[in-house]
Design an enzyme around this catalytic site. Structure first.
Site, PDB file in Angstrom:
ATOM      1  N   GLY A  16       0.797  -1.219   0.000  1.00 31.01           N
ATOM      2  CA  GLY A  16       0.000   0.000   0.000  1.00 31.01           C
ATOM      3  C   GLY A  16       0.834   1.276   0.000  1.00 31.01           C
ATOM      4  N   ASN A  17       2.057   1.223   0.588  1.00 35.32           N
ATOM      5  CA  ASN A  17       2.865   2.438   0.667  1.00 35.32           C
ATOM      6  C   ASN A  17       3.465   2.842  -0.682  1.00 35.32           C
ATOM      7  OD1 ASN A  17       4.741   0.237   0.770  1.00 35.32           O
ATOM      8  ND2 ASN A  17       6.299   1.678   1.492  1.00 35.32           N
ATOM      9  N   LYS A 134     -10.050  -9.949   9.051  1.00 30.56           N
ATOM     10  CA  LYS A 134      -9.316  -8.900   8.352  1.00 30.56           C
ATOM     11  C   LYS A 134     -10.060  -7.573   8.507  1.00 30.56           C
ATOM     12  CE  LYS A 134      -6.586  -7.088   5.153  1.00 30.56           C
ATOM     13  NZ  LYS A 134      -5.150  -6.882   5.360  1.00 30.56           N
ATOM     14  N   LYS A 213      -3.117  -9.996  -0.522  1.00 30.07           N
ATOM     15  CA  LYS A 213      -2.522  -9.808  -1.851  1.00 30.07           C
ATOM     16  C   LYS A 213      -1.178 -10.536  -2.010  1.00 30.07           C
ATOM     17  CE  LYS A 213       0.880  -6.307  -1.922  1.00 30.07           C
ATOM     18  NZ  LYS A 213       1.359  -6.728  -0.611  1.00 30.07           N
ATOM     19  N   LYS A 275       3.502 -12.102   4.255  1.00 27.53           N
ATOM     20  CA  LYS A 275       4.606 -11.972   3.285  1.00 27.53           C
ATOM     21  C   LYS A 275       5.556 -13.171   3.416  1.00 27.53           C
ATOM     22  CE  LYS A 275       4.441  -6.966   3.822  1.00 27.53           C
ATOM     23  NZ  LYS A 275       3.153  -6.869   3.128  1.00 27.53           N
TER      24      LYS A 275
END
Lengths: 312, 312
Positions: A16-17, A134, A213, A275
């Protein structure tokens, strides 16, 4: 086995960053400006690698949720449609930024570049549907949360709606993506983890969920035969004892080691955890290199000079 | 010149009523249900033709505008970003509906199907920018309209924001679409007429405008080498003396005749006018058949049994 002359496939999963930095409200100008950092690097990397780009959508889908809650004049849309909207929005922003960067490099005429709307099958019996975890969308007071028609959970800044985050089973457009990559198209896809659908007989139906994602990216990488999975976010890599005085950035770590660190609870479930899981799944499959790094050091990480690399 | 065995390319431009019918509020269930009518026909036609689908987005982009005006908590997005969002939304709905219909026919394994985010170049000197004329979004009272930071115009149901509707100059993704069509992909693209951008040096910048989806479809048809352009909407075809007792549906009409009727003012500037202009442009180029028909009679129109056909 690829021939020596064939390019390797690099999948970059943008956090997102890449679009909105900490402390920003996220105007469209800010988002376009921020994107240049990662996209410029990817443009250069496209000379050496076949490229797939995936991206997050948390703040964008949160804004759409907030907007539709503020407006009773039009029918409300289910969450998977909002995910589809953010795939259009962010996909356009990434594609046009990449297009501009490639033009500046003078290579656009050789590049084909597409943004695909992507939907991803999940299992309706996934245990995540029994335990929505979430957080999405705006923050509420406890009193307001109690009146909402969906489950909420207390977080640091207030109550938030929680939705299921099921495992990705398969990416619907995988065959198309394989063909496009074979033709050396740069493919932007799986935005926000993909639009979640379940299979009912011969049709697909959207479901009220969001797919992580990074896990969707690992699934796509497996199904498409990606060589290098690079997950870029706002941290430098996988960090042991994060936030403590003796915290330690892992540079090269084996599958066994990272699996142990994950089990020991070094990585937060909502951010670095998925991740690491995605990287582990990728290397356990046929993946060659799994990299976790910051948005600023995508190229350095591929060159082995930054970030965390998980090896067999 | 195509060989005899090669399929012709059919572009179907779907009007807003493919998704939302008159009198409906446009819930997501209504939109999915309505889509089946046109998509089922397109699924069958895909056995005989290579298929491109474009679509409108008027009510959907209007809803997004209304929602963001009702909410001051998040940064407002410019119009072209909202168009991108509707490309994601409607593209997903069309793709998944078509996917389901093809599966019911048992042919999905042979079909590749993608929805592309599409942006379209317009000329920053287009006179339309001096005279914004396309109404978008919600209706306002005269008093409220006077306070808005953008031009409005009085319409039958109240004041509405008006934006420029410039001519499409070129479709950015045309080369990609050509390659995809060559590979027999079904391509959904140019939603809402495309995301409008102007070229500034080596980069593209979104602009506050909307492109007519039928004119964008005609431009795409020209650039991609489409054989048949079919524009489907809520009327049976091009009608002379529309609404009068002796109104007459044109069945087969020459380019000269339709150009004269257009000049005589038979077709309303905001609805049938652009469809006729698009059909004329297409046939004046290399187009073989231009058809204007209703959503219900797409297949019949191709068979020459419904709608209006413009011939050289």
């Amino acid at each position: 086995m690829k021939t020596k002359t064939e390019k390797e496939i690099l999948l970059v999963a943008l956090g997102g960053n890449a679009l909105i930095r900490k402390g920003q409200v996220g105007t469209i100008e800010e988002q376009f400006q921020n994107l240049k950092m990662s996209i410029r690097q990817i443009a250069r990397l496209s000379e050496e690698y076949k490229i797939i780009i995936t991206h997050g959508n948390g703040p964008q889908v949160g804004n759409l949720l907030l907007q539709q809650e503020s407006c009773n004049a039009v029918p409300k849309l289910p969450l998977e449609i909002l995910v589809a909207q953010t795939q259009g929005q962010i996909g356009y922003m990434i594609e046009s930024t990449l297009d501009s960067e490639l033009r500046k490099m003078g290579v656009i005429s050789q590049k084909s570049l597409v943004n695909l709307i992507t939907y991803v099958v999940v299992d309706e019996n996934d245990p995540a549907f029994q335990n929505p975890s979430k957080p999405v969308g705006p923050f509420y007071t406890e009193a307001k949360a109690a009146t909402l028609p969906y489950p909420t959970r207390k977080t640091e800044k207030g109550y938030r709606r929680v939705v299921a985050s099921p495992q990705p089973v398969t990416i619907i457009e995988k065959h198309e993506i394989v063909k496009l990559i074979e033709m050396d198209f740069i493919v932007i896809c799986c935005g926000g983890g993909g639009i979640p659908v379940i299979k009912k007989g011969r049709t697909f139906t959207g479901v009220n969920a969001v797919i992580d994602k990074d896990l969707a990216s690992a699934k796509l990488a497996e199904e498409v035969g990606v060589d290098i999975l690079l997950i870029a976010s706002d941290v430098d890599g996988a960090i042991l004892r994060y936030g403590e005085p003796d915290q330690e950035l892992l540079r090269i770590v084996t599958l066994d080691e990272i699996t142990r660190y994950l089990a020991e609870g070094h990585f937060s479930p909502g951010s670095m955890g998925p991740k690491i899981e995605a990287a582990i799944q990728f290397i356990q499959g046929n993946g060659k290199r799994a990299l976790i790094t910051s948005i600023e050091t995508i190229e350095e990480s591929i060159a082995g000079k930054a970030g965390t690399e998980i090896v067999k």
